[in-house]
Motif scaffolding. Structure first.
Motif, PDB file in Angstrom:
ATOM      1  N   LEU A  45       0.842  -1.205   0.000  1.00 13.37           N
ATOM      2  CA  LEU A  45       0.000   0.000   0.000  1.00 13.37           C
ATOM      3  C   LEU A  45       0.876   1.254   0.000  1.00 13.37           C
ATOM      4  O   LEU A  45       1.927   1.275   0.636  1.00 13.37           O
ATOM      5  CB  LEU A  45      -0.845  -0.013   1.277  1.00 13.37           C
ATOM      6  CG  LEU A  45      -1.955   1.029   1.379  1.00 13.37           C
ATOM      7  CD1 LEU A  45      -3.211   0.499   0.676  1.00 13.37           C
ATOM      8  CD2 LEU A  45      -2.294   1.351   2.824  1.00 13.37           C
TER       9      LEU A  45
ATOM     10  N   ARG B 239      -0.245   6.876   3.266  1.00 13.19           N
ATOM     11  CA  ARG B 239      -1.140   8.024   3.124  1.00 13.19           C
ATOM     12  C   ARG B 239      -0.764   9.113   4.143  1.00 13.19           C
ATOM     13  O   ARG B 239      -0.324   8.785   5.250  1.00 13.19           O
ATOM     14  CB  ARG B 239      -2.587   7.623   3.400  1.00 13.19           C
ATOM     15  CG  ARG B 239      -3.098   6.450   2.584  1.00 13.19           C
ATOM     16  CD  ARG B 239      -3.343   6.858   1.150  1.00 13.19           C
ATOM     17  NE  ARG B 239      -4.284   5.980   0.482  1.00 13.19           N
ATOM     18  CZ  ARG B 239      -3.987   4.877  -0.180  1.00 13.19           C
ATOM     19  NH1 ARG B 239      -2.730   4.457  -0.258  1.00 13.19           N
ATOM     20  NH2 ARG B 239      -4.925   4.170  -0.777  1.00 13.19           N
TER      21      ARG B 239
ATOM     22  N   GLU C  57      -2.695  10.724   6.073  1.00 14.51           N
ATOM     23  CA  GLU C  57      -3.437  10.561   7.344  1.00 14.51           C
ATOM     24  C   GLU C  57      -2.676   9.671   8.329  1.00 14.51           C
ATOM     25  O   GLU C  57      -2.811   9.816   9.546  1.00 14.51           O
ATOM     26  CB  GLU C  57      -4.808   9.888   7.139  1.00 14.51           C
ATOM     27  CG  GLU C  57      -5.734  10.536   6.160  1.00 14.51           C
ATOM     28  CD  GLU C  57      -5.494  10.020   4.753  1.00 14.51           C
ATOM     29  OE1 GLU C  57      -4.632  10.605   4.079  1.00 14.51           O
ATOM     30  OE2 GLU C  57      -6.142   9.062   4.320  1.00 14.51           O
TER      31      GLU C  57
ATOM     32  N   ASN D 193      -2.137  -0.131  10.921  1.00 17.24           N
ATOM     33  CA  ASN D 193      -3.024   0.444   9.922  1.00 17.24           C
ATOM     34  C   ASN D 193      -3.500  -0.751   9.106  1.00 17.24           C
ATOM     35  O   ASN D 193      -2.963  -1.059   8.057  1.00 17.24           O
ATOM     36  CB  ASN D 193      -2.275   1.445   9.033  1.00 17.24           C
ATOM     37  CG  ASN D 193      -3.145   1.935   7.886  1.00 17.24           C
ATOM     38  OD1 ASN D 193      -4.367   1.817   7.930  1.00 17.24           O
ATOM     39  ND2 ASN D 193      -2.514   2.474   6.851  1.00 17.24           N
ATOM     40  N   PRO D 194      -4.509  -1.469   9.654  1.00 13.57           N
ATOM     41  CA  PRO D 194      -4.905  -2.717   8.981  1.00 13.57           C
ATOM     42  C   PRO D 194      -5.746  -2.420   7.740  1.00 13.57           C
ATOM     43  O   PRO D 194      -6.211  -1.297   7.564  1.00 13.57           O
ATOM     44  CB  PRO D 194      -5.760  -3.407  10.049  1.00 13.57           C
ATOM     45  CG  PRO D 194      -6.399  -2.291  10.801  1.00 13.57           C
ATOM     46  CD  PRO D 194      -5.378  -1.168  10.802  1.00 13.57           C
ATOM     47  N   PRO D 195      -5.964  -3.431   6.900  1.00 14.11           N
ATOM     48  CA  PRO D 195      -6.894  -3.229   5.781  1.00 14.11           C
ATOM     49  C   PRO D 195      -8.272  -2.942   6.366  1.00 14.11           C
ATOM     50  O   PRO D 195      -8.699  -3.656   7.270  1.00 14.11           O
ATOM     51  CB  PRO D 195      -6.882  -4.587   5.069  1.00 14.11           C
ATOM     52  CG  PRO D 195      -5.667  -5.302   5.573  1.00 14.11           C
ATOM     53  CD  PRO D 195      -5.420  -4.801   6.951  1.00 14.11           C
ATOM     54  N   TYR D 196      -8.953  -1.910   5.883  1.00 10.29           N
ATOM     55  CA  TYR D 196     -10.251  -1.594   6.495  1.00 10.29           C
ATOM     56  C   TYR D 196     -11.363  -1.247   5.502  1.00 10.29           C
ATOM     57  O   TYR D 196     -12.415  -0.762   5.871  1.00 10.29           O
ATOM     58  CB  TYR D 196     -10.114  -0.498   7.545  1.00 10.29           C
ATOM     59  CG  TYR D 196      -9.483   0.823   7.141  1.00 10.29           C
ATOM     60  CD1 TYR D 196     -10.035   1.626   6.151  1.00 10.29           C
ATOM     61  CD2 TYR D 196      -8.360   1.292   7.823  1.00 10.29           C
ATOM     62  CE1 TYR D 196      -9.471   2.847   5.829  1.00 10.29           C
ATOM     63  CE2 TYR D 196      -7.784   2.519   7.502  1.00 10.29           C
ATOM     64  CZ  TYR D 196      -8.344   3.293   6.505  1.00 10.29           C
ATOM     65  OH  TYR D 196      -7.794   4.502   6.190  1.00 10.29           O
ATOM     66  N   ILE D 197     -11.137  -1.468   4.234  1.00 10.07           N
ATOM     67  CA  ILE D 197     -12.201  -1.179   3.263  1.00 10.07           C
ATOM     68  C   ILE D 197     -13.138  -2.391   3.195  1.00 10.07           C
ATOM     69  O   ILE D 197     -12.669  -3.523   3.023  1.00 10.07           O
ATOM     70  CB  ILE D 197     -11.604  -0.923   1.854  1.00 10.07           C
ATOM     71  CG1 ILE D 197     -10.476   0.118   1.888  1.00 10.07           C
ATOM     72  CG2 ILE D 197     -12.695  -0.537   0.863  1.00 10.07           C
ATOM     73  CD1 ILE D 197     -10.879   1.536   2.157  1.00 10.07           C
TER      74      ILE D 197
ATOM     75  N   VAL E 230      -6.333   3.487  -6.742  1.00 20.55           N
ATOM     76  CA  VAL E 230      -6.329   2.790  -5.446  1.00 20.55           C
ATOM     77  C   VAL E 230      -6.528   1.283  -5.665  1.00 20.55           C
ATOM     78  O   VAL E 230      -5.914   0.449  -4.999  1.00 20.55           O
ATOM     79  CB  VAL E 230      -7.407   3.362  -4.487  1.00 20.55           C
ATOM     80  CG1 VAL E 230      -7.409   2.616  -3.164  1.00 20.55           C
ATOM     81  CG2 VAL E 230      -7.182   4.858  -4.263  1.00 20.55           C
TER      82      VAL E 230
ATOM     83  N   ALA F 132      -4.040  -5.532   1.091  1.00 21.07           N
ATOM     84  CA  ALA F 132      -3.740  -4.416   1.996  1.00 21.07           C
ATOM     85  C   ALA F 132      -4.949  -3.506   2.213  1.00 21.07           C
ATOM     86  O   ALA F 132      -4.916  -2.603   3.047  1.00 21.07           O
ATOM     87  CB  ALA F 132      -2.580  -3.589   1.438  1.00 21.07           C
ATOM     88  N   LEU F 133      -6.007  -3.743   1.448  1.00 20.76           N
ATOM     89  CA  LEU F 133      -7.197  -2.877   1.521  1.00 20.76           C
ATOM     90  C   LEU F 133      -8.403  -3.590   2.114  1.00 20.76           C
ATOM     91  O   LEU F 133      -9.202  -2.984   2.832  1.00 20.76           O
ATOM     92  CB  LEU F 133      -7.587  -2.409   0.100  1.00 20.76           C
ATOM     93  CG  LEU F 133      -6.620  -1.500  -0.645  1.00 20.76           C
ATOM     94  CD1 LEU F 133      -7.007  -1.432  -2.120  1.00 20.76           C
ATOM     95  CD2 LEU F 133      -6.622  -0.099  -0.034  1.00 20.76           C
TER      96      LEU F 133
ATOM     97  N   GLU G  86      -5.138   2.977  12.942  1.00 18.61           N
ATOM     98  CA  GLU G  86      -5.862   3.834  12.005  1.00 18.61           C
ATOM     99  C   GLU G  86      -7.201   3.157  11.718  1.00 18.61           C
ATOM    100  O   GLU G  86      -7.275   1.925  11.683  1.00 18.61           O
ATOM    101  CB  GLU G  86      -5.061   3.989  10.700  1.00 18.61           C
ATOM    102  CG  GLU G  86      -5.772   4.889   9.708  1.00 18.61           C
ATOM    103  CD  GLU G  86      -4.894   5.249   8.506  1.00 18.61           C
ATOM    104  OE1 GLU G  86      -3.688   5.507   8.680  1.00 18.61           O
ATOM    105  OE2 GLU G  86      -5.453   5.265   7.389  1.00 18.61           O
TER     106      GLU G  86
HETATM  107  N1  GLN Z   1      -6.443   4.639   3.567  1.00 23.99           N
HETATM  108  C1  GLN Z   1      -6.601   3.722   2.476  1.00 23.99           C
HETATM  109  C2  GLN Z   1      -7.646   4.239   1.520  1.00 23.99           C
HETATM  110  O1  GLN Z   1      -8.663   4.726   1.951  1.00 23.99           O
HETATM  111  C3  GLN Z   1      -7.001   2.355   2.991  1.00 23.99           C
HETATM  112  C4  GLN Z   1      -5.931   1.799   3.807  1.00 23.99           C
HETATM  113  C5  GLN Z   1      -6.371   0.673   4.640  1.00 23.99           C
HETATM  114  O2  GLN Z   1      -7.279  -0.113   4.314  1.00 23.99           O
HETATM  115  N2  GLN Z   1      -5.741   0.580   5.743  1.00 23.99           N
HETATM  116  O3  GLN Z   1      -7.464   4.181   0.344  1.00 23.99           O
END
Ligand code: GLN
Length: 271
Positions: free
Chosen positions: A68, A71, A73, A172-176, A188, A195-196, A226
């Motif tokens: 990834l 970012r 943030e 900052n784990p995958p969080y989508i 993206v 990673a997403l 995050e």
């Molecule tokens: N911040 C990334 C995005 O919104 C996602 C990263 C994540 O999943 N940790 O594109």
């Protein structure tokens, strides 16, 4: 800087102010490189992968499709982690665990800013770990990192059973949410899905980290993560299932979205 300027400074290996002096002169091979970069960009590849670099906390890190792209943030998470770790004022070397190290951005920034820590840097992706190792060695911090190619759940379970403890956990784990990945911007979607993708509701990794975090954290330590847009209420409810977490605090990003959460077991803690 415009994307065009960024491509030119990369090709000419110069600063932005030098572009004006160059007056747009490119040799034929530089012109070819520039055209190739523009073609890759037009085809949807992220700019940072094309440049092969990105800036994170003032450090140039190598980036490519193995991990990834860091970012801006995430710099908020790092700033908070630095401040909180320094406020622990421990004499001993602190053990930090970075879950999902990716390009190594968080781990490297922490090591460049804090002397008395060592970091266990975990990632399920061999490719990401290889990139993180390259970045760590380019920044002379690899001796303070123990890299581990493991699934986070398996690692956390093992650590909880073996009594391995950490002072700080960062992630900052995958969080989508999986079903929303196809709606992400084209560039993206070129980043590693692994990673997403945070599972069906995007919260899969938070459940795992929160369930095991308190079991492997020093009582004076903390967990800092995050989080994705609008996930704070759901994450607060996950924390509520584990009464050992005494204090949970959310921090906003540059646009006012709750972006980072810090949890502590020590009820005395004031943020
Ligand atoms: N911040 C990334 C995005 O919104 C996602 C990263 C994540 O999943 N940790 O594109």
């Amino acid at each position: 800087m415009t994307e065009n300027d960024l491509m030119l400074t990369s090709i000419l290996d110069c600063r932005r102010v030098d572009l004006a002096l160059n007056k747009g002169y490119l040799t034929s091979s530089q012109k070819l490189k520039c055209d190739l970069m523009k073609a890759r960009r037009a085809e949807g590849e992220p700019l940072q992968y094309i440049l092969g670099q990105c800036d994170f906390m003032g450090t140039a890190l190598s980036v490519d499709q193995r991990a990834l792209i860091p970012r801006p943030e995430t710099e908020i998470l790092v700033d908070l982690a630095i401040e909180k770790i320094k406020s622990m004022r421990e004499e001993k070397t602190l053990n930090v665990l970075d879950l999902g190290v990716g390009s190594g951005n968080i781990t490297i920034a922490l090591l460049k800013n804090i002397v008395n820590i060592t970091i266990t840097a975990l990632d399920i992706s061999d490719d990401a770990l290889a990139l993180a190792k390259e970045n760590a060695s380019a920044n002379y911090v690899e001796q303070k990192i123990q890299f581990s190619c493991r699934d986070m759940l398996a690692y956390l379970k093992d650590s909880a059973h073996s009594g391995k403890m950490f002072d700080v956990i960062v992630s900052n784990p995958p969080y989508i949410p999986a079903g929303l990945i196809h709606e992400l911007p084209e560039d993206v979607r070129r980043e590693p899905r692994i990673a997403l993708d945070g599972g069906e509701d995007g919260l899969r990794f938070y459940r795992t980290i929160i369930e095991y975090g308190w079991q492997i954290l020093d009582p004076k330590g903390f967990l800092i993560m995050e989080i994705g847009d609008g996930q704070h209420d759901a994450i607060e409810s996950i924390f509520a299932r584990y009464p050992r977490y005494a204090v949970i605090h959310f921090y906003k990003d540059y646009v006012g979205t709750k972006r980072v959460v810090i949890a502590r077991m020590d009820a005395q803690w004031k943020n």
